[in-house]
Design a protein around this motif. Structure first.
Motif: not given
Length: 671
Positions: A580-584, A612-621
């Motif tokens: 879930x680090x979400x590098x781009x 919690x529902x947005x935690x993956x996207x928050x981690x990516x950001x």
């Protein structure tokens, strides 16, 4: 002996000396009693004394009366002190007692408090229902002066004398030791003698016509004398004893004043005058009712009719009549009142020529507002505004009010849909303040209609919302608490944007759906997101928002904004294998996301950052931001769907490095 009682005795003796009839003596004593003692409340000791009027509901042993001025009547100590004169069983009038008065209607069997509430109990249980539509009571008065005030639900109005429960309210039994009987005291008022001409008298009459003038009398005794007089006997001769008149022939319109006088023991006590115009008789050619040939009315409403007689110089007076007074009544002035469902002809007839008349057809229908105040079965039409298939409950609304349809079967509910106009017949009932149409006989779909625009909910008190139950409201605010209401129900507390609050009821499954969509909505989203509910106004002793059937009635601009940000700028469609680090793959994605994030409101940012529902996207950001802030410019994607892109990027990078190295070697060789 009190002075008032000396006067009474004097009057009584005088009456005996002047009149030989016992009945006449009794009538005179009754009138003199009121006049001598002034305004006061007199104890009712038999059913025959019950009539329309103003009453105190009294617990005599405690010398307290039910305080009808309270905004909420079912509260401890809902009483005011009174002083009972035990000699004549009366309570003297004071301005303080005005707020404790209950209006009694004998025909409707209703008791209405000074604060505007009809009181009763809709079930055989303890409590006190109060509402603006009618709650009925059967009242019986016993020889000892105690009164049974029994509600339609079978409960009795009593006074609870328990130390911590001193109050007037209804109880399912009248045998409880602490619950004491009540008595009724009726307000008697002084009425000054007066007379006035009745509205049925004609202000214009034809020459050579006759009739009898009619007057209304107040506090005029049978022994008083009424005499009549005309200001011009040559034009209008009036019999001085009966009011019978005969009009003479005239060459032009002539106005005469008729006077009626009342005298008692030779002294004038009241008089009234009335102007009458005697006019030459003109042949009537026709009559027109200006309201048209037909009209529709809501039951309970009134309509003013007017008629024009042709020619214009003819006597314009008409008499009004209804072919069915049970459906619509009409008075001398043409005021029609709709009383029951149906169609009736109202006729205007010339007073000069009974063969000349005009009619109008009046159709009286129930509106929902009128039906809510009815006690009999009614038929109403309205637009379907909400459907709860789980409970087979439907709400309908017209231009006057809304009502809930209760007791429908599943087949009936499936036969209708939102926005349809339906015609329903049933009986009005009250369920803890909620007006319901039950025992439904017919349900007919008439066609398509327009759902009324929901009202924005701002005020939430019972006083402000009385009579608006089942109407559709939009309530916007933040959820603060959630608690279990029943085995499968959840009660949510919604704080409106203006600071007021109201309960929202829903099934546990729907509450869980809200929690699933917005995570822990009470602990987190509820304190952040502004949520909008569009629901009928329910009622259970106090206003509430009706049962929330599903997520379709829930909106949140905050949630929508955050979801749109995630969808459009955080690329959730790309799966990562790096926990879930979400590098781009492109620094441009972060820059766009950063700009969009900056446009979110503070509430919306807080939601994205904490839910919690947005935690993956928050981690990516955050990962994008960390890479961008280091300045390395190295971005990678380990998604299997982008392996080819990675190979291309690596290959292109090697080619670029080789090209640079080759070019550098070439320059050195040339040097």
């Amino acid at each position: 002996m009190k002075k008032g009682k000396i006067l009474l005795l004097t009057s009584f003796l005088s009456t005996i000396s002047l009149c030989g009839g016992l009945l006449l003596q009794t009538n005179l004593i009754s009138n003199e009693t009121i006049a001598a003692s002034g305004e006061k409340f007199v104890k009712v000791t038999s059913d025959s004394n019950l009539s329309d009027g103003k009453y105190l509901i009294v617990y005599e042993a405690g010398e307290v009366a039910f305080d009808g001025s309270l905004p909420t009547l079912d509260v401890v100590s809902n009483s005011v002190k009174v002083t009972i004169d035990k000699e004549d069983n009366s309570i003297s009038w004071t301005d303080e007692l005005e707020k404790s008065i209950f209006e009694y209607s004998k025909s409707a069997n209703t008791l209405k408090s000074a604060s505007g509430y009809y009181i009763g109990k809709t079930a055989n249980s303890n409590g006190l229902d109060a509402k603006l539509t009618k709650l009925t009571n059967d009242i019986s008065v016993y020889s000892d002066g105690s009164a049974d005030i029994k509600s339609s639900g079978g409960a009795f109005l009593r006074y609870n004398s328990s130390r911590d429960q001193t109050r007037f309210r209804y109880y399912k039994s009248k045998s409880y030791t602490a619950q004491k009987p009540v008595s009724l005291y009726k307000l008697n008022t002084i009425e000054n003698p007066s007379i006035q001409f009745d509205d049925s008298n004609l202000s214009t009459i034809d020459e050579e016509s006759d009739g009898t003038f009619v007057i209304k009398k107040t506090a005029i005794l049978d022994t008083d004398t009424i005499t009549w007089a005309s200001s011009n006997d040559n034009v209008l001769l009036v019999d001085e004893n009966t009011g019978y008149y005969v009009a003479s022939k005239v060459s032009e319109n002539t106005t005469v004043t008729v006077t009626a006088k009342a005298t008692r023991d030779g002294a004038e006590i009241a008089s009234a005058s009335f102007e009458v115009t005697v006019m030459p008789k003109v042949a009537i050619t026709g009559i027109t009712i200006s309201n048209g040939s037909s009209a529709t009315m809501a039951i309970g409403d009134t309509l003013k009719l007017s008629a024009t007689v042709e020619p214009s110089n003819a006597n314009q007076s008409v008499t009004w009549s209804s072919e069915d007074e049970a459906i619509c009544s009409v008075d001398e002035e043409g005021n029609v009142k709709a009383l029951a469902e149906g169609t009736v002809l109202i006729k205007a007839t010339s007073v000069s020529d009974a063969t000349k008349f005009a009619t109008i057809s009046i159709t009286a229908n129930w509106t929902i507002k009128a039906a809510r105040a009815a006690t009999q079965s009614v038929t109403v039409k309205g637009v379907v505004t909400s459907i709860d298939t789980a409970q087979n409950i439907v709400t309908i609304q017209d231009e006057t009010a809304a009502i809930l349809l209760f007791g429908l079967n599943a087949t009936q509910v499936k036969s209708i849909s939102l926005g349809k106009i339906v015609k329903v017949s049933g009986k009005l009932t009250d369920f803890n303040g909620l007006a319901e149409l039950t025992s439904i006989d017919t349900l007919e779909v008439l066609g398509d209609g327009n759902i009324p625009t929901p009202t924005i909910l701002e005020k939430t008190s019972a006083t402000d919302l009385k009579g608006l139950d089942s109407a559709i409201f939009v309530a916007e605010g933040k959820l603060k608490t959630a608690s279990k209401f029943a085995s499968s129900d959840v009660k949510l507390t919604l704080n409106l944007t203006n600071g007021n609050s109201i309960f929202v009821y829903t099934k546990a499954a729907v509450a869980e759906a809200i929690a699933s969509n917005w995570n822990t909505f009470v602990a987190k989203a509820g304190t952040i997101a502004t949520i909008k509910f569009t629901l009928p106004l329910g009622w259970y002793n106090n206003p509430q928002l009706s049962m929330l059937p599903d997520m379709s009635k829930v909106e949140s601009a905050d949630v929508d904004a955050v979801d749109a940000f995630v969808t459009n700028f955080m690329h959730p469609e790309i799966e990562t294998t790096d926990s879930g680090t979400g590098k781009c793959s492109s620094e441009g994605w972060y820059l766009s996301a950063k700009e969009a994030y900056g446009k979110l409101s503070e509430n919306q940012k807080k939601m994205f950052d904490t839910l919690d529902g947005y935690k993956d996207m928050k981690a990516r950001f955050d990962a994008w931001a960390a890479v961008a802030d280091t300045g390395t410019g190295l971005f990678s994607i380990s998604s299997s769907s982008n392996n080819n892109s990675m190979i291309v990027i690596v290959c292109m990078s090697l080619i670029l490095i080789a090209s640079v190295a080759g070019y550098t070697f070439y320059r050195k060789r040339r040097a």
